[in-house]
Scaffold this motif. Structure first.
Motif, short mmCIF file in Angstrom:
data_model
loop_
_atom_site.label_atom_id
_atom_site.label_comp_id
_atom_site.label_asym_id
_atom_site.label_seq_id
_atom_site.Cartn_x
_atom_site.Cartn_y
_atom_site.Cartn_z
N ILE A 92 9.53 17.98 13.46
CA ILE A 92 9.97 19.20 12.78
C ILE A 92 10.67 18.82 11.47
O ILE A 92 10.44 19.43 10.42
CB ILE A 92 10.92 20.00 13.71
N ARG A 93 11.46 17.76 11.54
CA ARG A 93 12.13 17.30 10.30
C ARG A 93 11.10 16.82 9.29
O ARG A 93 11.22 17.06 8.08
CB ARG A 93 13.12 16.19 10.63
N ALA A 94 10.10 16.12 9.80
CA ALA A 94 9.06 15.60 8.88
C ALA A 94 8.31 16.75 8.21
O ALA A 94 7.96 16.67 7.03
CB ALA A 94 8.09 14.70 9.64
N ALA A 95 8.07 17.82 9.00
CA ALA A 95 7.34 18.96 8.44
C ALA A 95 8.12 19.66 7.34
O ALA A 95 7.56 20.20 6.40
CB ALA A 95 7.01 19.94 9.56
N MET A 125 0.84 -1.20 0.00
CA MET A 125 0.00 0.00 0.00
C MET A 125 0.87 1.25 0.00
O MET A 125 2.08 1.16 0.21
CB MET A 125 -0.88 0.02 1.25
N LEU A 126 0.20 2.37 -0.18
CA LEU A 126 0.91 3.64 -0.15
C LEU A 126 0.75 4.29 1.22
O LEU A 126 -0.31 4.20 1.83
CB LEU A 126 0.37 4.57 -1.23
N SER A 127 1.80 4.96 1.64
CA SER A 127 1.74 5.63 2.94
C SER A 127 1.49 7.12 2.73
O SER A 127 1.57 7.63 1.61
CB SER A 127 3.05 5.43 3.68
N THR A 128 1.18 7.79 3.83
CA THR A 128 1.02 9.24 3.74
C THR A 128 2.38 9.85 3.42
O THR A 128 3.40 9.41 3.94
CB THR A 128 0.49 9.81 5.06
N GLN A 129 2.38 10.86 2.58
CA GLN A 129 3.65 11.40 2.09
C GLN A 129 3.89 12.85 2.52
O GLN A 129 4.81 13.50 2.04
CB GLN A 129 3.68 11.32 0.56
N ASP A 130 3.04 13.34 3.39
CA ASP A 130 3.28 14.67 3.94
C ASP A 130 2.67 14.72 5.34
O ASP A 130 1.78 13.92 5.67
CB ASP A 130 2.71 15.77 3.05
N HIS A 174 1.59 16.21 -0.81
CA HIS A 174 1.01 17.55 -0.71
C HIS A 174 1.93 18.36 0.19
O HIS A 174 1.78 18.36 1.41
CB HIS A 174 -0.40 17.49 -0.13
N PHE A 175 2.89 19.01 -0.41
CA PHE A 175 3.90 19.69 0.39
C PHE A 175 3.46 21.08 0.80
O PHE A 175 4.01 22.08 0.37
CB PHE A 175 5.22 19.73 -0.36
#
Lengths: 143, 603
Positions: free
Chosen positions: B592-595, B392-397, B534-535
């Motif tokens: 914070i890094r993920a954001a 499956m696909l994971s959330t990307q943002d 969705h960045f």
């Protein structure tokens, strides 16, 4: 509303094991229903002319009543409509699964919307027990 | 063929399930008991002897938070207590292999595959359809029908939308829609069940791509007539790759000088960052937490990648239907309402009431699982299959991640407040504990917040929550923490928990918001998780993290000055809190890094 209705049910998952393909069996079912009705009428409504029960059964296509459901086979459940009540003969029904019960509930609801009450006759004890175990004894009027 | 970002991950292979090992299980049970014993000893000491009477306002919340956290540890030990993988069996062929024919004619089983979609890219759904079509099955007379359940009604009526119907037709699969979205995904599945007749049905999301052996490896479980559903692990094959620090520096600074670039490579070449930056890898959940619930028959359904027995699903739907009518009748009788009025009201409800196979709820999977497990008459069983059978696909943002996890949290908490499994009759003690454990985990932000704020409170008030950070404290605290770490390592043996641990801490704010939202009685909405990137700017999501980290750093600086000048009243307290802070900052910084994360231009 037609004078008489015969509701086709079926598909091997809806009322599995329902055997009414045979004309002989079907005729027997109809006789049984008629006998049941005659007894009921004689008991409950002595003024009712018995002859009126011998009208030919009119077949109504399944989709006319159950448009929201599809894919049903041609198996039929013998039934008769009389004075606001639709009777179905369960004589040859010896098995019903949960999907079949769900369809019966839909059947009850669909006819209730048309002010038609349903009664199932000749229901085996096994099926009655199943209805009871699921708490459906007060939804399905069985005898 | 349309190109998607995840195509470069197509060659990734799923993990192999951790082999069961009875000696490791025994060792876990041994260390688990020691951990719990040491935990009780530590907390007894904390409550009885360590509280600072001069700062009870600080001491009590902290010790309460520690106690609640310890309760979580106990729950985890119970959850991980043993492993009981279900016995694998060959795929089924005839109906009699999965249920009692009871005099009916024998026939091959029928299997339906439902692909639920709403607004996903139709070409993405096409890939899921194609993979579903590629599923193998050894018996050619077994009917396997694939249905695209399109709640977006993309059947060509709206020219601004892609046409899902055409894709379904091109792929030669069935296409089903309904004219409303009542019940969200559960309603979509309800509609599908009303129009299909498979004995077994598979639930897939728009992005769920099954492997060819999915059915071969899962239908055999249904030979046991009590098995209601089998859940397979959801494996996200598109989690972010580890990037070399040198690559990140080169890309961010746009270094073009080859000597400088080579120098950066030599210095930072071995350091890697950003692997699974969103903490999406659910392996710990599927391969440890849920799988070990097989022991209690408490593994719950997670939706996509599961296969169900229609009869079980329908039995619950009918039971619920009958119960609601029965309840109405009882209520009316208790109010001394006349029998003909009761009949009228019953008929009104009968017409209104629907047969709902999956609970209309944001967490329909877990809710339905609870109710099926609680069915005393049928005693349905569930199986968490160990091996990965789909991807499956994971959330990307971050924004999508937060929405998805808040829905999970709010959904579970909503069940806790409205239909708490602890009070549901029919569940075994083990099942109640396991379901309660899931719900309890969403209360964690309450004590995590205390743990994050405590060092800051200490730094700026110089008040101690304990009488002193003496040898006594270490004597009780360290053995407990050490054994706790060993126990959790054994429980999740072979699975990296680093990222999961960080997210457990750093997601505190969003989980807290979910908790408050449910407490306020807000309706939990079913937000469809976006499949894609969705960045957007995510700064608002990390404001609490930035504030806590800033205050912590300020506190460290302030206390360092006090220590250096010899004014600090409790140097041992400073050092204890300093190390505690390092852990907090590392955990919070992941968010914070993920954001800030975006794929490098070189990607």
């Amino acid at each position: 509303m037609a004078d008489t209705l015969e509701i086709s049910l079926g598909s091997d998952q809806v009322l599995q094991g329902l055997i009414s393909d045979s004309p002989k069996l079907k005729m027997e079912s109809e006789k049984k229903i008629n006998l049941f009705l005659k007894n009921s009428v004689n008991k409950d409504n002595g003024n009712m002319p018995v002859d009126s029960l011998d009208k030919p059964i009119i077949n109504i296509k399944f989709d006319e009543v159950f448009q929201e459901r599809g894919e049903y086979s041609s198996n039929e459940l013998s039934g008769i409509y009389f004075q606001g009540t639709q009777y179905f003969d369960f004589k040859n029904v010896y098995f019903i699964n949960n999907t079949g019960i769900a369809n019966l509930i839909d059947l009850v609801k669909s006819l209730l919307r048309q002010d038609v009450v349903i009664k199932f006759v000749n229901v085996s004890e096994k099926i009655k027990d199943k209805f009871k175990s699921m708490g459906l004894e007060f939804i399905f009027n069985c005898s | 063929m349309k190109q998607f970002y995840f195509h470069k991950f197509e060659d990734r292979k799923p993990y192999a399930a951790i082999p069961d090992n009875k000696y490791r299980t025994l060792l876990f049970q041994f260390t688990g008991i020691i951990t719990i014993t040491l935990g009780f000893a530590y907390l007894y000491w904390r409550w009885r002897y360590s509280l600072n009477p001069d700062a009870l306002w600080f001491a009590l919340p902290l010790v309460l938070a520690e106690s609640l956290s310890f309760f979580s540890t106990v729950m985890i030990v119970i959850n991980f207590w043993s492993n009981k993988d279900a016995k694998k069996a060959p795929p089924v062929h005839y109906l009699s292999e999965i249920e009692d024919l009871d005099g009916r004619k024998e026939r091959p089983v029928k299997i339906d595959v439902f692909i639920a979609t709403y607004n996903e890219d139709v070409e993405l759904v096409r890939q899921s359809i194609q993979d579903a079509k590629n599923m193998k099955y050894p018996f050619t007379d077994v009917s396997i029908k694939i249905y695209v359940l399109d709640d977006g009604r993309r059947d060509g009526r709206d020219a601004t939308k892609e046409n899902m119907k055409i894709v379904a037709e091109e792929e030669g699969v069935e296409y089903k829609i309904r004219e409303h979205n009542e019940g969200y995904k559960a309603g979509n599945l309800k509609n599908a069940l009303e129009h299909t007749k498979g004995d077994l049905f598979v639930i897939l999301d728009a992005d769920t791509r099954v492997f060819p052996d999915f059915l071969i490896n899962t239908t055999g479980y249904f030979r046991k007539e009590k098995v209601a559903w089998v859940q397979t692990p959801q494996w996200f094959y598109d989690t972010t790759e580890a990037q070399k620090l040198s690559t990140i520096i080169n890309a961010k600074l746009k270094i073009e000088n080859k000597y400088l670039s080579r120098f950066v490579n030599v210095v930072f070449g071995k350091v890697k960052l950003n692997e699974d930056i969103f903490g999406n890898d659910p392996r710990l959940f599927y391969d440890a937490i849920l799988r070990k619930r097989n022991f209690y028959n408490a593994a719950f359904c997670c939706g996509a990648g599961s296969i169900h027995r229609r009869e079980a699903t329908m039995s619950l739907a009918i039971k619920d239907f009958a119960d609601s009518l029965k309840k109405l009748e009882t209520d009316l009788i208790s109010k001394n309402i006349k029998s003909n009025e009761i009949l009228d009201q019953k008929n009104i409800l009968l017409l209104k009431q629907e047969i709902i196979p999956f609970k209309f709820h944001a967490s329909e999977d877990i809710y339905t699982s609870i109710m099926l497990h609680a069915d005393k008459e049928h005693k349905w069983e569930s199986i968490q299959h160990a091996d990965v059978e789909c991807k499956m696909l994971s959330t990307q943002d971050l924004d999508s991640w937060i929405k998805q996890h808040q829905r999970y949290a709010a959904g579970s908490l909503d069940i806790a407040f409205k239909d708490n499994p602890i009070f549901i009759k029919g569940l075994s003690l083990g099942q109640k504990i396991c379901y309660f454990n899931t719900i309890w985990s969403y209360f964690a932000p309450l004590w995590i917040l205390v743990f994050l704020l405590s060092p800051i409170v200490f730094f700026f008030t110089l008040s101690l929550p304990v009488k002193t950070y003496s040898f006594d404290f270490l004597k009780y605290f360290l053995p407990f923490q050490l054994m706790n770490t060993i126990t959790l390592t054994l429980g999740g043996w072979g699975i990296s928990t680093k990222r999961g641990d960080q997210y457990y801490i750093s997601s505190f704010w969003y989980m807290l918001m979910a908790l408050f939202s449910v407490l306020k009685g807000k309706e939990v909405k079913f937000n469809v998780t976006p499949k894609g990137k969705h960045f957007a700017k995510n700064t608002q999501h990390i404001l609490p993290h930035i504030i806590i980290i800033s205050l912590t750093v300020l506190g460290i600086i302030y206390n360092s000055v006090l220590v250096l000048k010899g004014y600090h009243p409790c140097v041992s307290g400073f050092f204890t809190n300093f190390f505690w802070c390092i852990f907090n900052i590392i955990s919070l910084s992941i968010m914070i890094r993920a954001a800030q994360w975006k794929p490098l231009e070189t990607d």
